[in-house]
Write a protein that holds these residues in place. Structure first.
Motif, mmCIF file in Angstrom:
data_model
loop_
_atom_site.group_PDB
_atom_site.id
_atom_site.type_symbol
_atom_site.label_atom_id
_atom_site.label_comp_id
_atom_site.label_asym_id
_atom_site.label_seq_id
_atom_site.Cartn_x
_atom_site.Cartn_y
_atom_site.Cartn_z
ATOM 1 N N VAL A 55 0.825 -1.157 0.029
ATOM 2 C CA VAL A 55 0.011 -0.039 0.070
ATOM 3 C C VAL A 55 1.206 1.167 -0.063
ATOM 4 N N SER A 73 -12.011 -1.642 -0.841
ATOM 5 C CA SER A 73 -11.939 -2.698 0.205
ATOM 6 C C SER A 73 -12.955 -3.836 -0.140
ATOM 7 N N LEU A 92 -7.580 -3.820 -2.045
ATOM 8 C CA LEU A 92 -7.222 -4.482 -0.557
ATOM 9 C C LEU A 92 -7.807 -5.617 -0.293
ATOM 10 N N THR A 200 -4.859 -0.022 7.067
ATOM 11 C CA THR A 200 -4.438 -0.958 6.662
ATOM 12 C C THR A 200 -4.564 -1.990 7.682
#
Ligand SMILES: Cc1cc2nc3c(=O)[nH]c(=O)nc-3n(C[C@H](O)[C@H](O)[C@H](O)COP(=O)(O)OP(=O)(O)OC[C@H]3O[C@@H](n4cnc5c(N)ncnc54)[C@H](O)[C@@H]3O)c2cc1C
Length: 462
Positions: A55, A73, A92, A200
């Motif tokens: 990231v 996400s 993600l 994260t």
């Protein structure tokens, strides 16, 4: 903003541990599909990150090359802000671990985890936090906007259980934000959405819940709607925080406990969950079973994880969706009449009006304690325009908009940021409410160039 060049692609391919997905790759279409099938954006490159280092690298690449950047996400956001056309999407979804510490009662959650992933891990220890009602929703986007569901009245908004985050800011650096470190940033991510950086890791407090909870559906014919909703609004004033009862008005799905002749007809569904003693719950919910003559009910002890998935069959990915939302202090006569009028003209079998009950612990927090400001809301009303075929777009969108406009006079003006469509930029101030100016100052400190702007964006104060 620059286009994706070979230099960008080579830089990502040579530095990321995760996958770099390009438009010609066979998995590109799968990688760019998100929950709302209305969204058809084509990122120039998708960086499916494997960890925080990826990231950081992807953010630095976006910054150095002045790229349009989006963050995905769970991919559930109705506005499709997870994707961008022609830019870099930081995906993600593979970072989806959930680690539970049952002794400390804490959950350490990566951003790609869904609510179902979270509940699965936490319930192994009889634990949970306040999340949403559809298990395929991403924890990350939900938590960053506020987050509410069946446990909200008892345990507050999702952000109220957040203890700390690991976040990659616009300079590509990793920070911790919590009550002691970068406290301004920690305040901002608890309701300020994705404007401040890429989270994260989330660290949440957990509570004992279940493993079985009294929950279920009590279904009434639509022609009693006025009396039912009048009784509902009085009844919910009397119930304790352990109990949450929502109202859903729609055409009846073919649920096995409903007589076949009811399927496809308009109904009023009261959905509830009680997060306390079972006998007490039974007596508390009993009045709802006597608001009138139910056409069917399915009430009993259900595993908490199963109840958290109860609405999944109605909210599957792949349909076309257009949602609008209002906050309400009360269900006035005018609001109820408007709901009834528009449920009488549902343009598709999947369109519905959801009335979520708020209050309780969520409203005992001051409006400026977290960035989520709407601590005086008692009901969130959502119109779910939902259908399958593109040729129904105009009719279903028009119905949703017309209902939304007709209900506006009875609403508070504010809106839950996570239920806003892409076109609602004029409502951004209403979404962040009295906290907007403070958020803009924090944005100026952490992201003065507005790298993270493909969201319901807070502009840096200048
Ligand atoms: C079927 C359905 C049911 C829902 N039910 C509820 C509910 O019960 N309660 C509720 O509160 N909400 C609910 N929502 C709304 C939900 O909270 C939002 O759609 C939320 O944005 C979903 O998060 P996500 O991670 O899946 O979304 P994504 O689309 O992946 O992300 C949405 C946006 O959040 C930001 N973002 C995502 N991840 C990060 C990150 N790691 N760091 C920084 N920014 C990030 C980005 O700006 C991104 O564009 C529901 C939505 C749907 C479609």
């Amino acid at each position: 903003m620059n286009a994706i060049t070979n230099d960008v692609i080579e830089s990502l391919q040579s530095t990321l541990r995760g996958q770099v997905i390009l438009p010609d790759d066979s998995d590109y279409d799968e990688a760019r599909s998100i929950w709302n099938a209305m969204i058809d954006k084509r990122p120039g490159v998708i960086a499916r990150c494997s960890g925080t280092a990826d990231v950081m690298q992807a953010v630095q690449t976006a910054r150095e090359h002045d790229l349009l950047l989006s963050v995905r996400s769970g991919g559930h956001n109705i506005a499709g802000s997870a994707l961008c056309d022609g830019g870099l999407t930081i995906d993600l979804s593979s970072m989806n671990s959930v680690h539970i510490d049952p002794h400390a009662r804490r959950a350490y959650v990566e951003p790609g985890a869904t609510l179902g992933d979270f509940d699965h891990e936490a319930q192994a220890f009889g634990l949970a936090t306040s999340l949403g009602i559809n298990s395929t929703t991403g924890v990350a986007g939900l938590a960053l906007g506020g987050g509410f569901g069946w446990l909200t009245r008892k345990h507050g908004m999702t952000v109220d259980s957040l203890v700390s985050v690991e976040i990659v800011t616009a300079d590509g650096q990793r920070l911790w934000a919590n009550a002691d470190q970068n406290a301004d940033l920690f305040w901002a991510v608890r309701g300020g959405g994705g404007s401040f950086g890429i989270v994260t890791l989330f660290d949440f407090k957990l509570q004992s819940v279940g493993p079985e909870v009294l929950s279920g559906l009590i279904v009434y014919p639509f022609d009693e709607a006025k009396s039912l909703l009048n009784q509902y609004r009085e009844y919910v004033k009397t119930i304790p925080d352990d109990l949450s009862v929502w109202a859903v008005l729609r055409k009846a799905p073919p649920l096995p406990f409903l007589p076949p002749e009811v399927h496809g007809t308009e109904v009023v569904i009261f959905a509830f969950m009680h997060a306390g003693d079972v006998e007490e719950g039974e007596s508390l919910v009993d009045p709802v079973r006597h608001f009138g003559e139910p056409v069917g009910e399915h009430v009993g002890l259900n595993p908490f994880t199963a109840w958290q998935q109860g609405f999944d069959p109605l909210l599957t990915p792949g349909a076309r969706n257009y949602w609008k939302s209002h906050n309400f202090a009360e269900l006035s006569d005018g609001a109820i009449d408007t709901v009834i009028k528009y449920v009488g003209t549902l343009p598709s079998p999947q369109c519905e009006i959801f009335i979520a009950l708020m209050g309780g612990e969520a409203n005992r927090v001051a409006a400026d304690e977290t960035a989520y400001a709407h601590r005086d809301v008692n009901f969130v009303l959502n119109v779910h325009g939902r259908w399958d075929e593109a040729d129904q777009d105009d009719e279903c969108i028009a119905w949703s908009r017309d209902f939304f406009n007709a209900a506006t006079p009875y609403a508070m003006g504010g809106v839950y940021v996570n239920f806003m469509t892409e076109e609602e930029t004029d409502r951004i101030g209403l979404a962040y409410g009295s906290n907007y100016d403070r958020l803009a100052r924090i944005k100026q400190k952490y992201d003065p160039d507005n790298l993270f702007h493909t969201n319901q964006n807070i502009k840096p104060s200048s």
